[in-house]
Design an enzyme around this catalytic site. Structure first.
Site, PDB file in Angstrom:
ATOM      1  N   ASN A  77       0.958  -1.138   0.008  1.00  0.00           N
ATOM      2  CA  ASN A  77       0.083  -0.081  -0.157  1.00  0.00           C
ATOM      3  C   ASN A  77       1.082   1.333   0.052  1.00  0.00           C
ATOM      4  O   ASN A  77       1.454   1.725   0.948  1.00  0.00           O
ATOM      5  CB  ASN A  77      -0.842  -0.035   1.440  1.00  0.00           C
ATOM      6  CG  ASN A  77      -1.975   1.118   1.453  1.00  0.00           C
ATOM      7  OD1 ASN A  77      -1.703   2.007   0.398  1.00  0.00           O
ATOM      8  ND2 ASN A  77      -2.492   1.325   2.446  1.00  0.00           N
ATOM      9  N   LYS A 104       0.086   4.266  -0.347  1.00  0.00           N
ATOM     10  CA  LYS A 104      -0.451   5.313   0.577  1.00  0.00           C
ATOM     11  C   LYS A 104      -0.482   6.841  -0.494  1.00  0.00           C
ATOM     12  O   LYS A 104      -0.637   6.523  -1.632  1.00  0.00           O
ATOM     13  CB  LYS A 104      -0.148   5.435   1.936  1.00  0.00           C
ATOM     14  CG  LYS A 104      -0.487   4.429   2.801  1.00  0.00           C
ATOM     15  CD  LYS A 104      -0.010   4.449   4.074  1.00  0.00           C
ATOM     16  CE  LYS A 104      -0.267   2.848   4.896  1.00  0.00           C
ATOM     17  NZ  LYS A 104      -0.038   3.163   6.129  1.00  0.00           N
ATOM     18  N   HIS A 118      -9.752   1.036   5.415  1.00  0.00           N
ATOM     19  CA  HIS A 118      -8.311   1.024   5.815  1.00  0.00           C
ATOM     20  C   HIS A 118      -8.303   2.152   7.278  1.00  0.00           C
ATOM     21  O   HIS A 118      -9.088   3.139   7.079  1.00  0.00           O
ATOM     22  CB  HIS A 118      -7.363   1.594   4.826  1.00  0.00           C
ATOM     23  CG  HIS A 118      -5.814   1.527   5.308  1.00  0.00           C
ATOM     24  ND1 HIS A 118      -5.352   2.586   6.007  1.00  0.00           N
ATOM     25  CD2 HIS A 118      -4.824   0.673   5.158  1.00  0.00           C
ATOM     26  CE1 HIS A 118      -4.074   2.263   6.368  1.00  0.00           C
ATOM     27  NE2 HIS A 118      -3.894   1.188   5.674  1.00  0.00           N
ATOM     28  N   GLU A 144      -6.676   4.516   8.112  1.00  0.00           N
ATOM     29  CA  GLU A 144      -6.561   5.968   7.471  1.00  0.00           C
ATOM     30  C   GLU A 144      -7.671   6.513   7.266  1.00  0.00           C
ATOM     31  O   GLU A 144      -8.178   7.531   7.383  1.00  0.00           O
ATOM     32  CB  GLU A 144      -5.198   6.205   6.782  1.00  0.00           C
ATOM     33  CG  GLU A 144      -4.038   5.873   7.401  1.00  0.00           C
ATOM     34  CD  GLU A 144      -2.772   5.329   7.021  1.00  0.00           C
ATOM     35  OE1 GLU A 144      -2.918   5.200   5.450  1.00  0.00           O
ATOM     36  OE2 GLU A 144      -2.052   4.790   7.534  1.00  0.00           O
ATOM     37  N   GLU A 178      -5.009  -4.934  10.656  1.00  0.00           N
ATOM     38  CA  GLU A 178      -3.970  -3.948  10.880  1.00  0.00           C
ATOM     39  C   GLU A 178      -4.138  -3.029  12.211  1.00  0.00           C
ATOM     40  O   GLU A 178      -4.814  -2.175  12.338  1.00  0.00           O
ATOM     41  CB  GLU A 178      -3.728  -2.778   9.768  1.00  0.00           C
ATOM     42  CG  GLU A 178      -3.644  -3.754   8.452  1.00  0.00           C
ATOM     43  CD  GLU A 178      -3.170  -2.587   7.374  1.00  0.00           C
ATOM     44  OE1 GLU A 178      -1.896  -2.752   6.868  1.00  0.00           O
ATOM     45  OE2 GLU A 178      -3.988  -1.609   6.966  1.00  0.00           O
ATOM     46  N   GLY A 202       2.886   2.293  10.988  1.00  0.00           N
ATOM     47  CA  GLY A 202       4.129   3.198  10.635  1.00  0.00           C
ATOM     48  C   GLY A 202       4.705   3.510  12.154  1.00  0.00           C
ATOM     49  O   GLY A 202       5.341   4.717  11.879  1.00  0.00           O
ATOM     50  N   SER A 212       3.705  -2.124  10.276  1.00  0.00           N
ATOM     51  CA  SER A 212       5.207  -2.274  10.409  1.00  0.00           C
ATOM     52  C   SER A 212       5.772  -3.499  10.244  1.00  0.00           C
ATOM     53  O   SER A 212       6.759  -4.104  10.756  1.00  0.00           O
ATOM     54  CB  SER A 212       5.502  -1.805  12.059  1.00  0.00           C
ATOM     55  OG  SER A 212       5.144  -0.616  12.385  1.00  0.00           O
TER      56      SER A 212
HETATM   57  P1  13P Z   1       3.026   0.318   7.685  1.00  0.00           P
HETATM   58  O1  13P Z   1       3.536  -0.855   7.036  1.00  0.00           O
HETATM   59  O2  13P Z   1       3.830   1.593   7.238  1.00  0.00           O
HETATM   60  O3  13P Z   1       3.130   0.194   9.151  1.00  0.00           O
HETATM   61  O4  13P Z   1       1.729   0.590   7.063  1.00  0.00           O
HETATM   62  C1  13P Z   1       0.942  -0.386   7.110  1.00  0.00           C
HETATM   63  C2  13P Z   1      -0.323  -0.003   6.493  1.00  0.00           C
HETATM   64  O5  13P Z   1      -1.210   0.675   6.919  1.00  0.00           O
HETATM   65  C3  13P Z   1      -0.660  -0.967   5.141  1.00  0.00           C
HETATM   66  O6  13P Z   1      -1.919  -0.748   4.682  1.00  0.00           O
END
Ligand code: 13P
Length: 234
Positions: free
Chosen positions: A6, A8, A88, A90, A157, A163, A193
């Site tokens: 992803n 983002k 997701h 976010e 997640e 992150g 992560s």
């Molecule tokens: P990270 O791998 O940067 O922690 O992000 C995970 C994520 O949100 C994947 O959709």
């Protein structure tokens, strides 16, 4: 095994093209059998040659119309995109998407047969309240979602692991995935992560059928190395 990236809000169209060329070359040369999915930002969506699947991080539940700033399936069809991330963290917690909107989106794309990678995960305060509270929260995030939809992939997640470099213990992931398995027979991914250093351990946990990677997927060499690690576990 499913290995998904992803991006983002990272990478330009040119950078994505270069990345996809290298990734698809790697998949071909190494005869990778694992399924690889990449979710680039909207402006980098395109038709790419190669076996990696390209998905969209978000879309509006509509074919086309007056929805300023959104894209519908007409725009996705141009690139043959039939894979979408829904729910997701976010979008839930930064962009304020409600469970009602998420369910509507899920049902719309389900009716069209899209591959849906559906994300769930708790915030730190819910984790601290204990596993029962955590599972109740995750269950509430599954409200209205057909967990046996044939084209569904579920990604667990934890918000606090995204992150941050923090990852739940192996036993915690095992336990949550075991409980998710009771709810669904579809593939279960872990995300939050994931990186080269912990990939090996994560993909060997029972009921972990793959990973959803954010930050560590941005470097194609790292992502390819992670795919290779997963491939060895098939
Ligand atoms: P990270 O791998 O940067 O922690 O992000 C995970 C994520 O949100 C994947 O959709």
């Amino acid at each position: 095994m499913i290995i998904a990236a992803n991006f983002k809000t990272n990478k330009t169209r040119a950078q994505t093209r270069e990345y996809m060329d290298e990734l698809n070359r790697f998949i071909h040369l190494e005869k990778i059998r694992a399924e690889v999915i990449v979710f680039p930002p909207l402006t980098a969506l395109d038709s790419f040659t190669g076996t990696a699947t390209v998905g969209v991080q978000n879309a509006y539940a509509v074919e086309n119309g007056a929805f300023t700033g959104e894209v519908g399936t007409e725009q996705l069809d141009e690139f043959g995109i039939k894979t979408i991330l829904v729910g997701h963290s976010e979008r839930r917690h930064v962009l304020g998407e409600s469970q009602k909107e998420i369910t509507r989106k899920f049902n719309y794309f389900k009716a069209l047969g899209y591959r849906i990678v559906y994300c769930v995960g708790e915030k730190v305060e819910t984790r601290e309240a204990g596993e029962e509270a955590l599972m109740a929260y995750i269950t509430s995030q599954c409200e209205g979602i057909d967990l046996e939809y044939e084209n569904l992939v579920i990604a667990y997640e934890p918000v606090w692991a995204i992150g941050t470099g923090l990852v739940p213990g192996k036993e915690d992931i095992r336990s949550i995935h075991a409980q998710l398995r009771e709810k669904s027979s579809r593939p279960l991914l872990y995300g939050g992560s994931v990186k080269i250093g912990n990939m090996d351990e994560i993909v060997t946990i029972e009921n972990v059928d793959g990973v959803l990677v954010g930050g560590a997927s941005l470097y194609v060499q790292s992502f390819c190395q992670m795919i290779k690690t997963a491939e060895e576990k098939i």
